[in-house]
Design a protein around this motif. Structure first.
Motif, PDB file in Angstrom:
ATOM      1  N   VAL A  58      82.062  20.954  57.118  1.00 18.73           N
ATOM      2  CA  VAL A  58      80.969  20.854  56.151  1.00 18.73           C
ATOM      3  C   VAL A  58      80.885  19.433  55.604  1.00 18.73           C
ATOM      4  O   VAL A  58      79.798  18.850  55.492  1.00 18.73           O
ATOM      5  CB  VAL A  58      81.164  21.862  55.003  1.00 18.73           C
ATOM      6  N   LEU A  59      82.032  18.858  55.275  1.00 16.99           N
ATOM      7  CA  LEU A  59      82.049  17.500  54.739  1.00 16.99           C
ATOM      8  C   LEU A  59      81.609  16.495  55.793  1.00 16.99           C
ATOM      9  O   LEU A  59      80.957  15.495  55.478  1.00 16.99           O
ATOM     10  CB  LEU A  59      83.445  17.148  54.231  1.00 16.99           C
ATOM     11  N   ARG A  60      81.956  16.748  57.043  1.00 15.31           N
ATOM     12  CA  ARG A  60      81.515  15.866  58.119  1.00 15.31           C
ATOM     13  C   ARG A  60      79.994  15.894  58.234  1.00 15.31           C
ATOM     14  O   ARG A  60      79.342  14.855  58.392  1.00 15.31           O
ATOM     15  CB  ARG A  60      82.162  16.285  59.439  1.00 15.31           C
ATOM     16  N   ARG A  61      79.403  17.078  58.129  1.00 20.29           N
ATOM     17  CA  ARG A  61      77.932  17.168  58.175  1.00 20.29           C
ATOM     18  C   ARG A  61      77.313  16.487  56.962  1.00 20.29           C
ATOM     19  O   ARG A  61      76.218  15.932  57.039  1.00 20.29           O
ATOM     20  CB  ARG A  61      77.509  18.640  58.240  1.00 20.29           C
ATOM     21  N   ARG A 110      96.639  12.082  51.067  1.00 19.42           N
ATOM     22  CA  ARG A 110      95.752  10.938  50.870  1.00 19.42           C
ATOM     23  C   ARG A 110      94.317  11.301  51.261  1.00 19.42           C
ATOM     24  O   ARG A 110      93.360  10.809  50.667  1.00 19.42           O
ATOM     25  CB  ARG A 110      96.244   9.738  51.699  1.00 19.42           C
ATOM     26  N   TRP A 111      94.157  12.162  52.276  1.00 22.32           N
ATOM     27  CA  TRP A 111      92.814  12.586  52.677  1.00 22.32           C
ATOM     28  C   TRP A 111      92.089  13.248  51.511  1.00 22.32           C
ATOM     29  O   TRP A 111      90.902  13.001  51.298  1.00 22.32           O
ATOM     30  CB  TRP A 111      92.892  13.571  53.853  1.00 22.32           C
ATOM     31  N   VAL A 112      92.795  14.091  50.767  1.00 27.33           N
ATOM     32  CA  VAL A 112      92.157  14.772  49.638  1.00 27.33           C
ATOM     33  C   VAL A 112      91.607  13.749  48.652  1.00 27.33           C
ATOM     34  O   VAL A 112      90.475  13.861  48.180  1.00 27.33           O
ATOM     35  CB  VAL A 112      93.136  15.742  48.953  1.00 27.33           C
ATOM     36  N   GLU A 113      92.396  12.726  48.359  1.00 32.16           N
ATOM     37  CA  GLU A 113      91.934  11.727  47.383  1.00 32.16           C
ATOM     38  C   GLU A 113      90.793  10.881  47.932  1.00 32.16           C
ATOM     39  O   GLU A 113      89.800  10.635  47.243  1.00 32.16           O
ATOM     40  CB  GLU A 113      93.086  10.830  46.946  1.00 32.16           C
ATOM     41  N   GLU A 114      90.896  10.436  49.174  1.00 31.86           N
ATOM     42  CA  GLU A 114      89.847   9.560  49.706  1.00 31.86           C
ATOM     43  C   GLU A 114      88.552  10.325  49.983  1.00 31.86           C
ATOM     44  O   GLU A 114      87.481   9.711  50.093  1.00 31.86           O
ATOM     45  CB  GLU A 114      90.323   8.858  50.976  1.00 31.86           C
ATOM     46  N   SER A 115      88.620  11.642  50.059  1.00 32.74           N
ATOM     47  CA  SER A 115      87.422  12.455  50.291  1.00 32.74           C
ATOM     48  C   SER A 115      86.817  12.998  49.005  1.00 32.74           C
ATOM     49  O   SER A 115      85.935  13.858  49.045  1.00 32.74           O
ATOM     50  CB  SER A 115      87.760  13.631  51.222  1.00 32.74           C
ATOM     51  N   LEU A 116      87.277  12.500  47.862  1.00 33.53           N
ATOM     52  CA  LEU A 116      86.778  13.016  46.589  1.00 33.53           C
ATOM     53  C   LEU A 116      85.257  12.956  46.451  1.00 33.53           C
ATOM     54  O   LEU A 116      84.654  13.892  45.914  1.00 33.53           O
ATOM     55  CB  LEU A 116      87.440  12.286  45.414  1.00 33.53           C
ATOM     56  N   PRO A 117      84.582  11.882  46.887  1.00 38.59           N
ATOM     57  CA  PRO A 117      83.117  11.901  46.760  1.00 38.59           C
ATOM     58  C   PRO A 117      82.477  13.093  47.454  1.00 38.59           C
ATOM     59  O   PRO A 117      81.587  13.748  46.896  1.00 38.59           O
ATOM     60  CB  PRO A 117      82.695  10.577  47.416  1.00 38.59           C
ATOM     61  N   ARG A 121      90.425  28.589  38.667  1.00 35.85           N
ATOM     62  CA  ARG A 121      91.398  28.507  39.744  1.00 35.85           C
ATOM     63  C   ARG A 121      90.681  28.650  41.082  1.00 35.85           C
ATOM     64  O   ARG A 121      89.932  29.603  41.293  1.00 35.85           O
ATOM     65  CB  ARG A 121      92.474  29.577  39.582  1.00 35.85           C
ATOM     66  N   VAL A 122      90.961  27.685  41.989  1.00 37.17           N
ATOM     67  CA  VAL A 122      90.204  27.599  43.241  1.00 37.17           C
ATOM     68  C   VAL A 122      91.158  27.368  44.403  1.00 37.17           C
ATOM     69  O   VAL A 122      92.124  26.611  44.292  1.00 37.17           O
ATOM     70  CB  VAL A 122      89.177  26.436  43.175  1.00 37.17           C
ATOM     71  N   ALA A 123      90.856  28.013  45.527  1.00 38.33           N
ATOM     72  CA  ALA A 123      91.563  27.769  46.786  1.00 38.33           C
ATOM     73  C   ALA A 123      90.580  27.165  47.778  1.00 38.33           C
ATOM     74  O   ALA A 123      89.456  27.652  47.924  1.00 38.33           O
ATOM     75  CB  ALA A 123      92.147  29.063  47.336  1.00 38.33           C
ATOM     76  N   VAL A 124      90.995  26.110  48.463  1.00 38.52           N
ATOM     77  CA  VAL A 124      90.138  25.416  49.423  1.00 38.52           C
ATOM     78  C   VAL A 124      90.808  25.436  50.789  1.00 38.52           C
ATOM     79  O   VAL A 124      92.001  25.119  50.916  1.00 38.52           O
ATOM     80  CB  VAL A 124      89.880  23.958  48.979  1.00 38.52           C
ATOM     81  N   ASP A 125      90.043  25.787  51.804  1.00 34.15           N
ATOM     82  CA  ASP A 125      90.524  25.855  53.184  1.00 34.15           C
ATOM     83  C   ASP A 125      90.029  24.608  53.926  1.00 34.15           C
ATOM     84  O   ASP A 125      88.853  24.497  54.260  1.00 34.15           O
ATOM     85  CB  ASP A 125      89.997  27.124  53.850  1.00 34.15           C
ATOM     86  N   PHE A 126      90.926  23.676  54.186  1.00 37.66           N
ATOM     87  CA  PHE A 126      90.566  22.434  54.870  1.00 37.66           C
ATOM     88  C   PHE A 126      89.935  22.706  56.231  1.00 37.66           C
ATOM     89  O   PHE A 126      88.948  22.064  56.614  1.00 37.66           O
ATOM     90  CB  PHE A 126      91.809  21.559  55.034  1.00 37.66           C
TER      91      PHE A 126
END
Length: 475
Positions: A456-459, A343-350, A445-450
């Motif tokens: 970065v997203l918090r900043r 759910r975090w992935v979806e709610e953090s889409l912006p 194709r992309v890999a993302v490291d939470f």
């Protein structure tokens, strides 16, 4: 007692501040579930401004009007009539000065004086609209605000200049309560405590997930009773709702199966779900691109962990075996964190879109499933591009990611949701052999490291609050 600092709510504060700066009358409606932080937000905004904050109660209207008059006298040093709230507001407006008035738990005023919304509408049209009064109507009765104040037929419909439904914080926002933790453990604590500020206050400043659970799993801990307390306060059949939530927490996500498990007639389950949706506890989710096959999922992770884990540990806690209860909660925590992560992935889409981690504007988005196949998230710009996303609460190697991407591509071909440009993304809790938050395996194709990207997203959120730009992300 430890003073908890005000955390986040940057956008909400900015919205209220914009209303205050308007050189004219404002009517703002702020509402949301109990303990979601309305009072703290409004008091934070009101600090340093000329204004009055009044909280109504279940009293006769004459008592409420007198109390409001006394609050004006204490907080503004002004006399207003003690016989009627609307007349008192008109007296404040006649001063031609910018002043804030917050009427909290406004539903009690209307219960005591049902004609109040109509009279207030008339006053706005004839008197208040010419003033610089900033009137805020606030409360926790969500249905009352949405139907009787904001509904199309409501007297105040069309008069408001702003409205704000305050919901539990997202994980990136709630992280401010646990700044000592890295992103992985911050999400684990969010899984346990959810996004309600009053609940997060109980784990404020913890240095580990274990410490958070040690604060919660002790005799007398409010969070061992809060979920049931909310149901008892808000609902007529708390036991029925509790059984339904326990069924969903146990994995019965199809409404009919959840109803059967909870002992509810499946034909009536939609009513119970609608009420829980109104309280921001549960939500129905449709597979993207399909009209049938809805599932239930928790909107509030505290309620999910409570009915899945905490409620079953209460007997251990009450018997004094708190250490054993903490160990059991730790053992089961990641199973629930994995659901929260999706759910975090979806709610953090912006933020994911603006950082470049998901290179598709989220015009349409949602999970997809059909005949035993599932994709955690599909993001689409119709007729242009799409992204298919797999969220894995695991430590993965890039070799693992390549295998998952191949499976993801095969499933994507069965969805009917592909576009001229398609990207396949795996978001992992951690990547063991990557060097940055985003790793491009090739153009599609992309890999993302939470663990690397979340800071970065918090900043990015902080920059939003300061009017800054999106932080650069190295790929």
């Amino acid at each position: 007692m430890l003073r908890i600092p005000f955390v986040d709510r940057v956008r909400e504060l900015q919205m209220l501040e914009n209303e205050y700066r308007r050189p004219s009358f404002s009517l703002v409606v702020v509402y949301g579930r109990r303990r979601v932080g309305k009072t703290r937000l409004l008091r934070e905004w009101l600090h340093g401004k000329p204004g009055v904050y009044y909280v109504a109660a279940e009293l006769p209207y004459e008592s409420l009007a007198r109390e409001f008059s006394e609050a004006v006298g204490r907080q503004l040093g002004l006399y207003v009539t003690p016989s009627d709230v609307v007349a008192a507001l008109e007296q404040l407006a006649s001063r031609r000065e910018r002043v804030v008035v917050v009427l909290d738990e406004f539903q009690y005023l209307v219960e005591a004086e049902p004609s109040l919304p109509s009279r207030l509408m008339r006053s706005i049209d004839s008197v208040l609209a010419e003033s610089e009064l900033k009137l805020v109507l606030s409360g926790s009765a969500v249905s009352f605000f949405e139907k009787r104040l904001l509904g199309y037929r409501a007297p105040l419909h069309g008069r408001r200049t702003g409205q704000l439904r305050l919901r539990p914080m997202r994980m990136l926002e709630a992280w401010g309560f646990t700044p000592k933790l890295g992103p992985v453990d911050a999400l684990r604590v969010y899984t346990v405590a959810g996004g309600t500020p009053a609940y997060l206050a109980h784990v404020y400043g913890v240095a580990s997930v274990r410490e958070a659970l040690e604060r919660i799993l002790v005799p007398g801990s409010p969070l061992l009773e809060e979920a049931l307390s909310v149901l008892r306060q808000e609902l007529r059949e708390p036991g029925t709702y509790a059984r339904l939530l326990a069924a969903v927490a146990a994995g019965y996500t199809e409404p009919a199966k959840a109803a059967q498990k909870a002992g509810i007639d499946p034909r009536n389950v939609h009513h119970y779900v609608e009420v829980l949706e109104e309280l921001d506890i549960l939500e129905r989710v449709q597979p993207l691109g399909r009209r049938r096959g809805a599932r239930l999922r928790f909107r509030d992770s505290y309620f999910q962990f409570y009915f899945g884990v905490l409620v079953g540990l209460q007997s251990l806690v009450e018997a004094g075996y708190t250490g054993e209860a903490v160990e059991e909660a730790l053992r089961r925590l990641d199973d629930y964190a994995a659901r929260v992560f999706e759910r975090w992935v979806e709610e953090s889409l912006p933020e994911l879109y603006r950082s470049g981690a998901v290179p598709v504007k989220p015009v349409e988005h949602g999970p997809w499933w059909h005949r035993g196949m599932e994709i955690d998230l599909v993001v689409r710009e119709p007729e242009r591009r799409a992204a298919f996303v797999e969220a894995k609460w695991s430590r993965l190697s890039l070799r693992d990611v390549k295998r998952l991407v191949a499976d993801l591509e095969a499933k994507a071909r069965r969805t009917g949701l592909q576009e001229p440009e398609n990207t396949y993304i795996v978001v992992a809790r951690e990547l063991v052999d990557a060097h940055g938050p985003i790793t491009s395996l090739d153009e599609a194709r992309v890999a993302v490291d939470f663990s690397r990207l979340a800071p970065v997203l918090r900043r990015l959120l902080d920059a939003d609050g300061e009017g800054g730009r999106v932080p650069d992300v190295q790929v």
